[in-house]
Design a protein around this motif. Structure first.
Motif, PDB file in Angstrom:
ATOM      1  N   UNK A 259     -10.690   4.768  -7.174  1.00  0.00           N
ATOM      2  CA  UNK A 259     -11.369   3.580  -6.668  1.00  0.00           C
ATOM      3  C   UNK A 259     -12.311   2.994  -7.704  1.00  0.00           C
ATOM      4  N   UNK A 260     -13.089   3.883  -8.339  1.00  0.00           N
ATOM      5  CA  UNK A 260     -14.060   3.351  -9.306  1.00  0.00           C
ATOM      6  C   UNK A 260     -13.339   2.757 -10.510  1.00  0.00           C
ATOM      7  N   UNK A 261     -12.236   3.409 -10.929  1.00  0.00           N
ATOM      8  CA  UNK A 261     -11.467   2.849 -12.043  1.00  0.00           C
ATOM      9  C   UNK A 261     -10.922   1.478 -11.685  1.00  0.00           C
ATOM     10  N   UNK A 262     -10.418   1.363 -10.477  1.00  0.00           N
ATOM     11  CA  UNK A 262      -9.810   0.112 -10.043  1.00  0.00           C
ATOM     12  C   UNK A 262     -10.865  -0.981  -9.943  1.00  0.00           C
TER      13      UNK A 262
ATOM     14  N   UNK B 147      -5.942 -17.646  -1.310  1.00  0.00           N
ATOM     15  CA  UNK B 147      -4.582 -17.261  -0.880  1.00  0.00           C
ATOM     16  C   UNK B 147      -3.774 -16.633  -2.007  1.00  0.00           C
ATOM     17  N   UNK B 148      -3.881 -17.162  -3.172  1.00  0.00           N
ATOM     18  CA  UNK B 148      -3.071 -16.633  -4.276  1.00  0.00           C
ATOM     19  C   UNK B 148      -3.807 -15.549  -5.047  1.00  0.00           C
ATOM     20  N   UNK B 149      -4.815 -14.984  -4.415  1.00  0.00           N
ATOM     21  CA  UNK B 149      -5.568 -13.941  -5.101  1.00  0.00           C
ATOM     22  C   UNK B 149      -4.776 -12.646  -5.121  1.00  0.00           C
ATOM     23  N   UNK B 150      -5.318 -11.732  -5.907  1.00  0.00           N
ATOM     24  CA  UNK B 150      -4.663 -10.429  -5.990  1.00  0.00           C
ATOM     25  C   UNK B 150      -5.011  -9.611  -4.762  1.00  0.00           C
ATOM     26  N   UNK B 151      -3.960  -9.193  -4.104  1.00  0.00           N
ATOM     27  CA  UNK B 151      -4.167  -8.371  -2.926  1.00  0.00           C
ATOM     28  C   UNK B 151      -3.793  -6.941  -3.284  1.00  0.00           C
ATOM     29  N   UNK B 152      -4.786  -6.113  -3.380  1.00  0.00           N
ATOM     30  CA  UNK B 152      -4.558  -4.730  -3.822  1.00  0.00           C
ATOM     31  C   UNK B 152      -4.892  -3.768  -2.688  1.00  0.00           C
ATOM     32  N   UNK B 153      -4.053  -2.783  -2.604  1.00  0.00           N
ATOM     33  CA  UNK B 153      -4.288  -1.799  -1.552  1.00  0.00           C
ATOM     34  C   UNK B 153      -4.339  -0.428  -2.201  1.00  0.00           C
ATOM     35  N   UNK B 154      -5.361   0.289  -1.913  1.00  0.00           N
ATOM     36  CA  UNK B 154      -5.469   1.628  -2.483  1.00  0.00           C
ATOM     37  C   UNK B 154      -5.381   2.643  -1.352  1.00  0.00           C
ATOM     38  N   UNK B 155      -4.350   3.446  -1.454  1.00  0.00           N
ATOM     39  CA  UNK B 155      -4.180   4.479  -0.435  1.00  0.00           C
ATOM     40  C   UNK B 155      -4.814   5.770  -0.932  1.00  0.00           C
TER      41      UNK B 155
ATOM     42  N   UNK C   7       4.427   5.489   0.906  1.00  0.00           N
ATOM     43  CA  UNK C   7       3.466   6.285   0.149  1.00  0.00           C
ATOM     44  C   UNK C   7       3.921   7.741   0.128  1.00  0.00           C
ATOM     45  N   UNK C   8       4.009   8.269  -1.055  1.00  0.00           N
ATOM     46  CA  UNK C   8       4.365   9.664  -1.220  1.00  0.00           C
ATOM     47  C   UNK C   8       3.228  10.379  -1.936  1.00  0.00           C
ATOM     48  N   UNK C   9       2.896   9.796  -3.084  1.00  0.00           N
ATOM     49  CA  UNK C   9       1.843  10.410  -3.895  1.00  0.00           C
ATOM     50  C   UNK C   9       0.515   9.715  -3.596  1.00  0.00           C
ATOM     51  N   UNK C  10      -0.548  10.430  -3.813  1.00  0.00           N
ATOM     52  CA  UNK C  10      -1.880   9.868  -3.602  1.00  0.00           C
ATOM     53  C   UNK C  10      -2.748  10.216  -4.795  1.00  0.00           C
ATOM     54  N   UNK C  11      -3.650   9.354  -5.192  1.00  0.00           N
ATOM     55  CA  UNK C  11      -3.805   7.989  -4.678  1.00  0.00           C
ATOM     56  C   UNK C  11      -2.705   7.057  -5.164  1.00  0.00           C
ATOM     57  N   UNK C  12      -2.408   6.036  -4.378  1.00  0.00           N
ATOM     58  CA  UNK C  12      -1.432   5.038  -4.785  1.00  0.00           C
ATOM     59  C   UNK C  12      -2.064   3.661  -4.680  1.00  0.00           C
ATOM     60  N   UNK C  13      -1.890   2.944  -5.725  1.00  0.00           N
ATOM     61  CA  UNK C  13      -2.341   1.558  -5.716  1.00  0.00           C
ATOM     62  C   UNK C  13      -1.121   0.678  -5.514  1.00  0.00           C
ATOM     63  N   UNK C  14      -1.185  -0.198  -4.527  1.00  0.00           N
ATOM     64  CA  UNK C  14      -0.068  -1.101  -4.269  1.00  0.00           C
ATOM     65  C   UNK C  14      -0.552  -2.524  -4.496  1.00  0.00           C
TER      66      UNK C  14
ATOM     67  N   UNK D  50      -9.584  -5.750  -2.605  1.00  0.00           N
ATOM     68  CA  UNK D  50      -9.153  -4.337  -2.541  1.00  0.00           C
ATOM     69  C   UNK D  50      -9.317  -3.828  -1.116  1.00  0.00           C
ATOM     70  N   UNK D  51      -8.243  -3.297  -0.638  1.00  0.00           N
ATOM     71  CA  UNK D  51      -8.275  -2.704   0.694  1.00  0.00           C
ATOM     72  C   UNK D  51      -8.045  -1.205   0.524  1.00  0.00           C
ATOM     73  N   UNK D  52      -8.989  -0.440   0.901  1.00  0.00           N
ATOM     74  CA  UNK D  52      -8.825   1.009   0.771  1.00  0.00           C
ATOM     75  C   UNK D  52      -8.348   1.570   2.118  1.00  0.00           C
ATOM     76  N   UNK D  53      -7.239   2.250   2.075  1.00  0.00           N
ATOM     77  CA  UNK D  53      -6.714   2.828   3.325  1.00  0.00           C
ATOM     78  C   UNK D  53      -6.785   4.334   3.230  1.00  0.00           C
TER      79      UNK D  53
END
Lengths: 120, 574
Positions: free
Chosen positions: A47-50, A27-35, A81-88, A64-67
């Protein structure tokens, strides 16, 4: 950077739970989203850098959730989201955003407060 | 309009904005399928301009829209335009409008490596697709420059964005904040080269005026002036001064001026319907009374009259006019006459003009009075008030409304000119002036000009009586025009002379009568004498006949007596 496997490295620092429950993120893990928008060189690089970074510093404690906005354009508005890629970084809070291909690893660590975590 | 000719030529297609006046200036609106830059300083109304373009597009022209806002949230926009009577929620519910608030906060965003603005493109594409939009508004896209630091990427991406919008044939309005020495802070005009509109908000003499200028319009002619505009409860109104041109219809119909004498001076029927009448005069020469008289005659015909007063309150006008026998109150009650009274300084000239436009459009009068035009200057500069009045006159003419403008001319100035420089604009110009002589001031009226009618060249004396206005012939005496008591004296003198002349005639007539009678008496006497002589003569003549008959009778008696005694033969022989 240590040469150890990320999973092993994380184990002594964090709780045992996290290490063991690597596929099912706690639950307290890092939730990362890559647009991203399709498989562009920038999005692939991001993605590979992340991925590399997370494996190095957050092994087992990240998700990591890639959208792909080309497939789900309606999701762009929610996370502003404005710029891409964006990591949230959705979790831990506060929400943080990094735009770009994340090529400057050091700055990602600082920007995402990974360094702080490392220092613990 | 050579519209039919134009449409055959491959000219720029235009998308009407629906903003009143703007489409007139640009000859149809903003370039269709291309981006237009609307720039100006803070609070100049650029966001509103863009939103009105979008909302009117969706409501009036069947073109749905997308607004991508970078500064205000969707909720802010909803509130902002709700005050203008636009129901954004309904439009959104009807899938005619999409509001997408793009938040770019530097504190929340870190840049790392290469990126592009594809996210923005995707959001925009998605929004456009959702409602099938034809119009797009990017409200202050320059905010991106404060949220993201990589200028090179931003610039190339913006260039790409505008190209992308053009490709999709989106009629786009991009707003931009005014920068130092250039139209926008980030030089957006560099990218948007089709149409650039500049908005400005200036405060002169504590009265603010908004202005609009089309800086550039590629492939199209456009008005190049600075046009005042204003924002009121119905959105933006641009007031083009030259867009109306001079191609309005004119009416041959004449309407009475309300004063018999003035009608006579104008050659009979009065003013032309839809013409503009200027009445200038010094203080207290009866200008407002002339207006009241016109108002009365207009309302008596059952037509409407709108009276803009910048000096007196309606109650004051009604009371004052009643004192000269003009009762306007019944017409006010019947809603044939409406007063609109404000101080000129209440708001700027543009606001006055638009209010006038609106009231006129709403009340539909055939006669509009402005009393006086001369103090409009208090709400702006002389140039501005001239501009405003010219536009008002244009509007009235176009609407075939008789405009009756009253101007107070300053004492001691050339009376045949107006400060407002309106003299060439008006069709009929009446001048009221007062002449001082013999210790009194008297009013004179004359017609300086009246286009298209044979008008009197005379100066008439203008009387304000308890029964209204009356014009009398002014007397020309040895010392010039005689007015007032001098005229009365002259009138009395002439009356006396006329009386004397009449008496003389009567006397002569009597004398002649006497003469006739005496002649007749003489004739009678002569005739009597003649009769007497005739009688005498007849008597004598009768006596003579009798005597002759007697003599004959005696002679015969004698002859008879001789025959008894002898024969006549014997008598002969003897």
């Amino acid at each position: 950077m240590k040469k150890d496997s990320p999973r092993r490295k994380a184990a002594p620092k964090a709780t045992a739970k996290r290490t063991t429950k690597s596929p099912e993120v706690p639950d307290d893990a890092w939730n990362l989203r890559l647009y991203v928008a399709g498989q562009t060189p920038k999005s692939l690089a991001a993605f590979s850098n992340l991925k590399r970074l997370c494996e190095e510093h957050l092994a087992g404690r990240y998700h990591i959730e890639v959208i792909d906005l080309l497939k789900h354009p309606e999701l762009a508005q929610n996370d502003q989201i404005v710029a891409l890629p964006t990591l949230v970084r959705k979790l831990p809070e506060p929400i943080k955003r990094i735009v770009g291909d994340l090529s400057k690893t050091e700055r990602v660590i600082v920007g995402m407060d990974i360094a702080k975590l490392d220092a613990i | 309009m050579p519209r039919a000719v134009r449409s055959r030529l491959p000219v720029l297609q235009k998308a009407p904005t629906g903003i009143s006046g703007f489409d007139d200036i640009t000859g149809g609106g903003v370039p269709r399928g291309r981006p237009t830059l609307v720039c100006g300083s803070a609070g100049c109304g650029k966001s509103l301009f863009a939103l009105e373009f979008l909302i009117r597009g969706a409501t009036q022209f069947g073109e749905n829209g997308v607004v991508m806002t970078f500064e205000e949230t969707a909720e802010d926009i909803r509130k902002n335009v709700a005050s203008l009577g636009f129901d954004v929620d309904q439009l959104i519910a009807d899938k005619k409008l999409v509001i997408d608030f793009v938040k770019v906060d530097r504190n929340e965003i870190e840049e790392n490596g290469e990126y592009d603005l594809e996210g923005l493109f995707i959001r925009l594409a998605h929004a456009i697709q959702t409602v099938g939009a034809k119009r797009v508004v990017l409200d202050t896209i320059e905010t991106l420059f404060s949220g993201l630091s990589n200028q090179a990427i931003l610039r190339s991406e913006l260039r790409r964005l505008f190209g992308w919008l053009k490709e999709r044939e989106m009629t786009t309005i991009i707003t931009g904040e005014r920068g130092d020495g250039q139209l926008t802070r980030q030089g957006l005009e560099e990218y948007v080269s089709d149409c650039v509109v500049l908005l400005d908000h200036r405060v002169v003499g504590q009265i603010s005026t908004r202005r609009l200028r089309v800086v550039k319009y590629r492939g199209s002619t456009h008005g190049t002036n600075e046009y005042p505009f204003l924002i009121d409860e119905e959105g933006i109104s641009v007031l083009p001064i030259t867009s109306s041109g001079l191609d309005y219809e004119v009416s041959p119909e004449r309407v009475t001026s309300g004063v018999e004498g003035v009608d006579q001076m104008l050659g009979g029927p009065g003013y032309y319907r839809g013409s503009t009448v200027l009445l200038t005069g010094t203080a207290g020469t009866g200008k407002s009374s002339m207006a009241a008289q016109l108002a009365r005659s207009t309302c008596a015909r059952g037509e409407r009259c709108l009276y803009f007063s910048f000096e007196e309150s309606p109650a004051q006008i009604l009371r004052n006019m009643k004192s000269i026998g003009i009762d306007l109150a019944p017409f006010v009650r019947k809603n044939l006459l409406r007063f609109h009274t404000t101080r000129p300084t209440v708001h700027g000239l543009e606001m006055h003009l638009v209010r006038m436009h609106k009231l006129i459009a709403e009340f539909k009068p055939t006669v509009v009075m402005v009393d006086p035009i001369s103090n409009m200057r208090a709400a702006g500069t002389l140039d501005e008030s001239t501009n405003m009045l010219v536009r008002l006159v244009d509007f009235l003419r176009k609407s075939n409304i008789l405009g009756f403008l009253i101007s107070l001319s300053a004492q001691g100035k050339a009376i045949e000119s107006t400060d407002e420089g309106l003299s060439s604009m008006v069709d009929t110009w009446l001048l009221l002036r007062d002449v001082e002589s013999n210790g009194e001031r008297n009013r004179l009226l004359y017609i300086l000009k009246s286009r298209g009618m044979a008008h009197s060249n005379q100066v008439r004396e203008f009387l304000i009586t308890p029964g209204g206005i009356r014009l009398v012939d002014a007397y020309l005496g040895e010392a010039g025009v005689l007015t007032g008591s001098a005229r009365l004296a002259q009138e009395a003198r002439e009356a006396r002379e006329a009386q004397l002349a009449a008496e003389e005639v009567e006397r002569k007539r009597l004398a002649l009568d006497h003469r006739r009678k005496s002649t007749e008496a003489q004739i009678e006497a002569l005739r009597a004498a003649y009769h007497a002589e005739l009688e005498e003569f007849e008597r004598i003549a009768a006596g003579e006949t009798e005597r002759r008959q007697e003599a004959e009778r005696i002679r015969q008696a004698m002859a008879r007596s001789r025959r008894i005694t002898g024969t006549p033969a014997l008598n002969g022989r003897k």
